[in-house]
Design a protein around this motif. Structure first.
Motif, PDB file in Angstrom:
ATOM      1  N   ASP A  84     -91.221  16.781  -3.273  1.00 45.01           N
ATOM      2  CA  ASP A  84     -90.045  17.138  -2.469  1.00 45.01           C
ATOM      3  C   ASP A  84     -89.586  18.568  -2.748  1.00 45.01           C
ATOM      4  O   ASP A  84     -88.416  18.901  -2.562  1.00 45.01           O
ATOM      5  CB  ASP A  84     -88.910  16.160  -2.724  1.00 45.01           C
ATOM      6  CG  ASP A  84     -88.528  16.110  -4.207  1.00 45.01           C
ATOM      7  OD1 ASP A  84     -89.282  16.685  -5.034  1.00 45.01           O
ATOM      8  OD2 ASP A  84     -87.493  15.508  -4.536  1.00 45.01           O
ATOM      9  N   TYR A  85     -90.496  19.446  -3.203  1.00 44.13           N
ATOM     10  CA  TYR A  85     -90.117  20.810  -3.595  1.00 44.13           C
ATOM     11  C   TYR A  85     -89.551  21.583  -2.399  1.00 44.13           C
ATOM     12  O   TYR A  85     -90.140  21.582  -1.306  1.00 44.13           O
ATOM     13  CB  TYR A  85     -91.329  21.547  -4.172  1.00 44.13           C
ATOM     14  CG  TYR A  85     -91.022  22.969  -4.574  1.00 44.13           C
ATOM     15  CD1 TYR A  85     -90.318  23.249  -5.740  1.00 44.13           C
ATOM     16  CD2 TYR A  85     -91.418  24.031  -3.770  1.00 44.13           C
ATOM     17  CE1 TYR A  85     -90.018  24.556  -6.101  1.00 44.13           C
ATOM     18  CE2 TYR A  85     -91.133  25.336  -4.126  1.00 44.13           C
ATOM     19  CZ  TYR A  85     -90.428  25.598  -5.296  1.00 44.13           C
ATOM     20  OH  TYR A  85     -90.135  26.890  -5.644  1.00 44.13           O
ATOM     21  N   LYS A  86     -88.407  22.274  -2.597  1.00 46.61           N
ATOM     22  CA  LYS A  86     -87.754  23.028  -1.515  1.00 46.61           C
ATOM     23  C   LYS A  86     -87.392  24.452  -1.946  1.00 46.61           C
ATOM     24  O   LYS A  86     -86.669  25.140  -1.232  1.00 46.61           O
ATOM     25  CB  LYS A  86     -86.453  22.313  -1.090  1.00 46.61           C
ATOM     26  CG  LYS A  86     -86.654  20.877  -0.610  1.00 46.61           C
ATOM     27  CD  LYS A  86     -87.488  20.822   0.655  1.00 46.61           C
ATOM     28  CE  LYS A  86     -87.619  19.390   1.146  1.00 46.61           C
ATOM     29  NZ  LYS A  86     -88.496  19.276   2.345  1.00 46.61           N
ATOM     30  N   GLY A  87     -87.859  24.895  -3.087  1.00 48.91           N
ATOM     31  CA  GLY A  87     -87.460  26.201  -3.620  1.00 48.91           C
ATOM     32  C   GLY A  87     -88.226  27.370  -3.011  1.00 48.91           C
ATOM     33  O   GLY A  87     -88.725  27.299  -1.876  1.00 48.91           O
ATOM     34  N   GLU A  88     -88.334  28.446  -3.799  1.00 40.14           N
ATOM     35  CA  GLU A  88     -89.039  29.636  -3.329  1.00 40.14           C
ATOM     36  C   GLU A  88     -90.516  29.317  -3.085  1.00 40.14           C
ATOM     37  O   GLU A  88     -91.061  28.388  -3.677  1.00 40.14           O
ATOM     38  CB  GLU A  88     -88.918  30.761  -4.350  1.00 40.14           C
ATOM     39  CG  GLU A  88     -89.626  30.472  -5.676  1.00 40.14           C
ATOM     40  CD  GLU A  88     -89.606  31.659  -6.622  1.00 40.14           C
ATOM     41  OE1 GLU A  88     -89.848  32.786  -6.159  1.00 40.14           O
ATOM     42  OE2 GLU A  88     -89.342  31.449  -7.820  1.00 40.14           O
ATOM     43  N   PRO A  89     -91.181  30.081  -2.207  1.00 42.91           N
ATOM     44  CA  PRO A  89     -92.603  29.816  -1.936  1.00 42.91           C
ATOM     45  C   PRO A  89     -93.441  29.922  -3.206  1.00 42.91           C
ATOM     46  O   PRO A  89     -93.314  30.869  -3.984  1.00 42.91           O
ATOM     47  CB  PRO A  89     -92.968  30.905  -0.931  1.00 42.91           C
ATOM     48  CG  PRO A  89     -91.691  31.267  -0.270  1.00 42.91           C
ATOM     49  CD  PRO A  89     -90.642  31.132  -1.335  1.00 42.91           C
ATOM     50  N   LEU A  90     -94.287  28.922  -3.409  1.00 43.22           N
ATOM     51  CA  LEU A  90     -95.202  28.899  -4.552  1.00 43.22           C
ATOM     52  C   LEU A  90     -96.638  28.845  -4.046  1.00 43.22           C
ATOM     53  O   LEU A  90     -96.905  28.402  -2.930  1.00 43.22           O
ATOM     54  CB  LEU A  90     -94.915  27.682  -5.435  1.00 43.22           C
ATOM     55  CG  LEU A  90     -93.540  27.584  -6.079  1.00 43.22           C
ATOM     56  CD1 LEU A  90     -93.428  26.290  -6.882  1.00 43.22           C
ATOM     57  CD2 LEU A  90     -93.248  28.796  -6.961  1.00 43.22           C
ATOM     58  N   VAL A  91     -97.551  29.275  -4.894  1.00 46.33           N
ATOM     59  CA  VAL A  91     -98.971  29.253  -4.536  1.00 46.33           C
ATOM     60  C   VAL A  91     -99.782  28.851  -5.748  1.00 46.33           C
ATOM     61  O   VAL A  91     -99.454  29.198  -6.889  1.00 46.33           O
ATOM     62  CB  VAL A  91     -99.429  30.627  -3.990  1.00 46.33           C
ATOM     63  CG1 VAL A  91     -99.290  31.714  -5.050  1.00 46.33           C
ATOM     64  CG2 VAL A  91    -100.875  30.560  -3.502  1.00 46.33           C
ATOM     65  N   SER A  92    -100.837  28.084  -5.490  1.00 50.91           N
ATOM     66  CA  SER A  92    -101.824  27.728  -6.509  1.00 50.91           C
ATOM     67  C   SER A  92    -103.061  28.569  -6.250  1.00 50.91           C
ATOM     68  O   SER A  92    -103.586  28.588  -5.133  1.00 50.91           O
ATOM     69  CB  SER A  92    -102.152  26.236  -6.428  1.00 50.91           C
ATOM     70  OG  SER A  92    -103.207  25.906  -7.302  1.00 50.91           O
ATOM     71  N   PHE A  93    -103.539  29.273  -7.275  1.00 49.37           N
ATOM     72  CA  PHE A  93    -104.656  30.213  -7.118  1.00 49.37           C
ATOM     73  C   PHE A  93    -105.879  29.692  -7.867  1.00 49.37           C
ATOM     74  O   PHE A  93    -105.761  29.089  -8.926  1.00 49.37           O
ATOM     75  CB  PHE A  93    -104.264  31.593  -7.675  1.00 49.37           C
ATOM     76  CG  PHE A  93    -104.809  32.751  -6.908  1.00 49.37           C
ATOM     77  CD1 PHE A  93    -104.049  33.407  -5.958  1.00 49.37           C
ATOM     78  CD2 PHE A  93    -106.110  33.195  -7.134  1.00 49.37           C
ATOM     79  CE1 PHE A  93    -104.553  34.490  -5.250  1.00 49.37           C
ATOM     80  CE2 PHE A  93    -106.625  34.266  -6.443  1.00 49.37           C
ATOM     81  CZ  PHE A  93    -105.847  34.923  -5.490  1.00 49.37           C
TER      82      PHE A  93
END
Length: 848
Positions: free
Chosen positions: A605-614
């Protein structure tokens, strides 16, 4: 000081006089230098021909002075106004789709290129039969005209006038593509190409929300317009969020240029291997020649000639012969682009006319001169030490030790200069350094192997067979051929084994391991409203199959931590991530074929800043760490996300993998399509054909890619590259053969003495032949075993550690290596020894 020029002139005159007798004794020297120099000159000349041709024909190959590319969207009104203000603009659209016969009997994956009436701005498009392109692509009733690659016409058995379907529209074959001026700049395609009008593409219904489409705007600058470089800077400044890829005519095909330079460096290093291996032959040939001149050297010293003059006499002769060999190699190098033009003109922009490339020829000349001097310095130092008493008693080089230190230092300096030249001229200097270290290590290891073989022979039990006992003794006696044979054949065979194992494992992975693990199909450009009926169709057609589907967008990486990636120093292995647009996705849960190595996956349910998995491997290559930011441009919008974790990916599975996976809230509201795979290892070829036919007929806008067909295409490309690699390896192996022949020639005097003494003591010619055969057989076996061991280790490292593919030992490589080693050592050895066995005893016994 005045005496030195006089001595120099005298030495030069004596050298010329002595060479009046011809080049006898130098033929192997000539062949070694010509072969290695020719290989380096040819590879670099062909590379220069292609790269210079790309630069000279930049506007034609690019299709304009500048090329602006946008993915998944067309230029907006403001961007188009900017482009139109620069000059004439030709627009083309490219995508992959399925082309099918009207009766549904067959279909094929195609690359579609849709052009407008202005195409091409530069160069000439030609079709067969010859006709104006706008006329060929014009609408005819309910269908549009098209021209296609000959491969597609052959594959679907089409001829002029036949119909073909793409998406929701019909096409009429008007001819085949003969010349497409800008094809090189558009890169390698996995499918045959068809060219249609943009009107036809719009009517097909293939362009929809999230479709993977490339829009190219090619500009012919108007009179008085800024330079292409200035326009590029202005476009980046005025439209920072456009996300377009800009190329100027000076960089018409940067990927092709970089790949050619890389491949050329690899072949140059293989050619340098041949030259260095040939350098051993040079040393043997010079040693044998000077050994045969020991009487002349002694006579000159008896007549008062200083040692320096004697050295200069033979140095001049060696340099003159070296120049002849280099000249022969340069002829090969000069002709190579002209010959290659006839075979590569249909694939690469290479001129078919005869053109010289001085830099490439000069580079090969330097390599040849340095190699000659590096390997001739020590024998010349030995020649200086031949005493005048050698005129009265046989006293050759076999009894001499290392020459004086200046000659050792000169050889070391020449080798250092050779290494420096190889590193300085290399495209990837790190790779060149690794190669040189490996080459030096190979010389040391092979020398140790030779010492080990000699030690084993020395400690062998007494054998009952006189011939075998003599063969074992010959392996460890002073002046034995053991070091020369193992060094010469060891390098060439090790290189051959390494390349053969890499090629064999790569082919096995493409046709076996990978194809067995990979999905049967990739399906691209699936729209959201097609997902449910698409799943139902696959469940019906492939009940035992597994369907995996993920959302997919296209985006370009612009910056890391706010720094423009175009201004960053990125290692070659990581540049592909930054080249062009990347496939992107978002996910709530960790993908099944991934493992988190650092950091934490975000909550559902994450709603925070954009995150990325690299991807962890690519992140390491790019120097990224947790918490760094990545800025990507998607559909003209810049999005910055923080790296939350790193993932280890299983690229070899050929399943759906993405370098970057974003948190779902990153792309809220962004239009996109879906990509899916079908895995059904129980499906036969007929089942796959049926599934593809059903999907194509039910969903003509979905692109179906059969993985086996893609692997076959890659395998064919690998095979073509392997031909060039094997040819280069063959040159190194030929150099090894020449070195072996030179080593036998250098030892002929000692062999003659041995044979004469043994025959005087009662040995028969048959017994001597058996002894020499056993000796060469044992040396060949030892060399083959070393080559198998060293080549297997090197091949395993490249395949498993560099390519990250499963590596296995290939028995056919072992058998072929063994056969080659034995045939070469026994065959060449006996050929060189046969003349020795026929020598009369009296002239030899008088010299003892």
């Amino acid at each position: 000081m005045a005496a030195f020029p006089a001595r120099l002139f005298l030495a030069f005159r004596l050298a010329l006089r002595e060479m009046r007798g011809g080049l006898r004794g130098f033929y192997i020297f000539l062949a070694c230098i010509a072969l290695g120099t020719g290989a380096i000159a040819a590879v670099n000349s062909v590379s220069s021909a292609i790269t210079q041709s790309i630069a000279a024909q930049g506007t034609t190959l690019l299709g304009g002075d500048l090329r602006f590319e946008l993915n998944n969207r067309e230029a907006n009104a403001e961007e188009r106004a900017f482009l139109d203000g620069l000059g004439t603009v030709a627009v083309s659209t490219g995508l992959r789709s399925m082309a099918r016969l009207p009766d549904g009997a067959d279909q094929a994956l195609v690359e579609i290129k849709a052009v407008d009436a202005l195409y091409p701005l530069y160069g000439t498009f030609k079709a067969t039969p010859d006709q104006p392109l706008p006329q060929a692509l014009a609408r005819q009733g309910d269908a549009f005209g098209m021209v296609a690659a000959p491969l597609l016409l052959d594959r679907l058995d089409l001829k002029t006038g036949d119909r073909l379907l793409i998406g929701n529209t019909a096409l009429i074959v008007k001819g085949s593509i003969e010349t497409e001026p800008d094809s090189v700049s558009e890169g390698f395609g996995f499918a045959p190409k068809i060219i249609v009008s943009r009107e036809a593409l719009q009517a097909s219904g293939l362009i929809d929300t999230g479709s993977l489409v490339e829009h190219a705007y090619k500009v012919r600058l108007k009179q008085g317009a800024p330079t292409p470089a200035a326009v590029e800077e202005q476009a980046k400044r005025d439209f920072p969020d456009a996300g377009w890829s800009i190329r100027t005519s000076e960089r018409a095909a940067p990927n092709l240029t970089e790949n050619i330079r890389r491949f050329s460096q690899f072949l140059t290093l293989v050619g340098l291997t041949a030259l260095i291996v040939g350098g051993v032959g040079v040393a043997n040939a010079v040693r044998a020649f000077l050994d045969s001149k020991r009487g002349v050297i002694a006579t000159l010293k008896c007549l008062g000639a200083p040692s320096a003059v004697v050295v200069m006499v033979y140095l001049f002769q060696i340099l003159l012969v070296c120049i002849i060999g280099i000249a022969a190699g340069l002829v090969i190098g000069a002709l190579a682009p002209w010959i290659a033009g006839y075979y590569l003109a249909q694939y690469l922009p290479i001129p078919a006319d005869f053109t010289l490339y001085p830099r490439s020829l000069a580079l090969a000349t330097l390599f040849g001169l340095l190699t000659t001097f590096a390997f001739a310095a020590m024998p010349l130092g030995n020649a200086r030490q031949v005493p005048a008493t050698a005129l009265f008693r046989d006293q050759g080089f076999d009894r001499l030790k290392l020459p004086a230190w200046p000659y050792v230092a000169a050889a070391a300096l020449a080798i250092a200069a050779l290494a420096g030249l190889a590193i300085f001229t290399a495209y990837d200097r790190r790779l060149a350094m690794i190669f040189l270290v490996a080459m030096a290590g190979s010389f040391v290891v092979l020398r140790l192997v030779a010492l080990g073989v000699a030690a084993l022979a020395r400690r062998s039990p007494r054998l009952s067979s006189p011939a075998l006992r003599l063969a074992v003794g010959n392996i460890h006696r002073p002046g034995a051929l053991t070091p020369a044979v193992i060094l010469s054949l060891g390098l060439g065979l090790t290189l051959l084994v390494t390349l053969s194992l890499i090629d064999g494992n790569l082919r096995r992975s493409l046709t076996g391991t990978l194809s067995e693990r990979a999905p049967n199909f990739f399906f691209i450009d699936i729209q959201r409203d097609q997902l449910d009926p698409f799943r139902a169709l696959l469940a019906r057609e492939s009940p035992g199959g597994t369907v995996t589907e993920v959302p997919m967008l296209r985006g370009r990486i612009l910056a890391f931590n706010g720094q423009d990636v175009t201004k960053m120093q990125v290692p070659p292995e990581g540049r592909w991530v930054l080249r062009g647009d990347r496939g992107l996705t978002y996910a709530t849960e960790l993908p099944r074929n991934s493992t988190v190595t650092q950091g934490q996956w975000w909550p559902e349910d994450y709603k925070g800043e954009p995150l990325v998995s690299f991807s962890s491997q690519e992140a390491e290559q790019l120097g990224l760490k947790l918490g760094d930011t990545v800025t990507v441009n998607i559909l003209g919008r810049n999005i910055t996300a923080k790296i939350a974790n790193f993932r280890k990916l299983d690229w070899q599975s050929l399943s759906i993998n993405f370098v970057m996976v974003f948190s779902p809230n990153t792309f809220a509201g962004a239009p996109h399509g879906w990509i899916a795979t079908l895995t059904d290892h129980g499906a036969s070829a007929a089942d796959e054909a049926r599934i593809m036919r059903s999907v194509t007929q039910a969903f003509p806008t979905i692109t179906s890619v059969r993985v086996k067909d893609a692997l076959d295409t890659v395998n064919e490309l690998v095979g073509q590259l392997a031909v060039a690699i094997r040819a280069a390896a063959a040159i190194a192996l030929i150099s090894s053969v020449l070195v072996l022949a030179g080593a036998l020639a250098a030892g002929n005097r000692a062999r003659t003495h041995d044979a004469v003494v043994l025959k005087t003591l009662g040995a028969t010619r048959a017994m001597l032949i058996r002894a020499f055969t056993y000796e060469y057989l044992l040396l060949g076996l030892a060399t083959a075993l070393f080559a198998l061991l060293a080549g297997s280790v090197a091949g395993w490292y490249v395949v498993s550690q560099v390519m990250k593919l499963p590596s296995s030992f290939l028995p056919i490589v072992a058998l072929s290596t063994l056969v080659i080693a034995l045939v070469m050592t026994i065959g060449i050895g006996l050929a060189g020894t046969w003349r020795v066995l026929g020598q009369k005893a009296a002239p030899v016994l008088r010299e003892l």
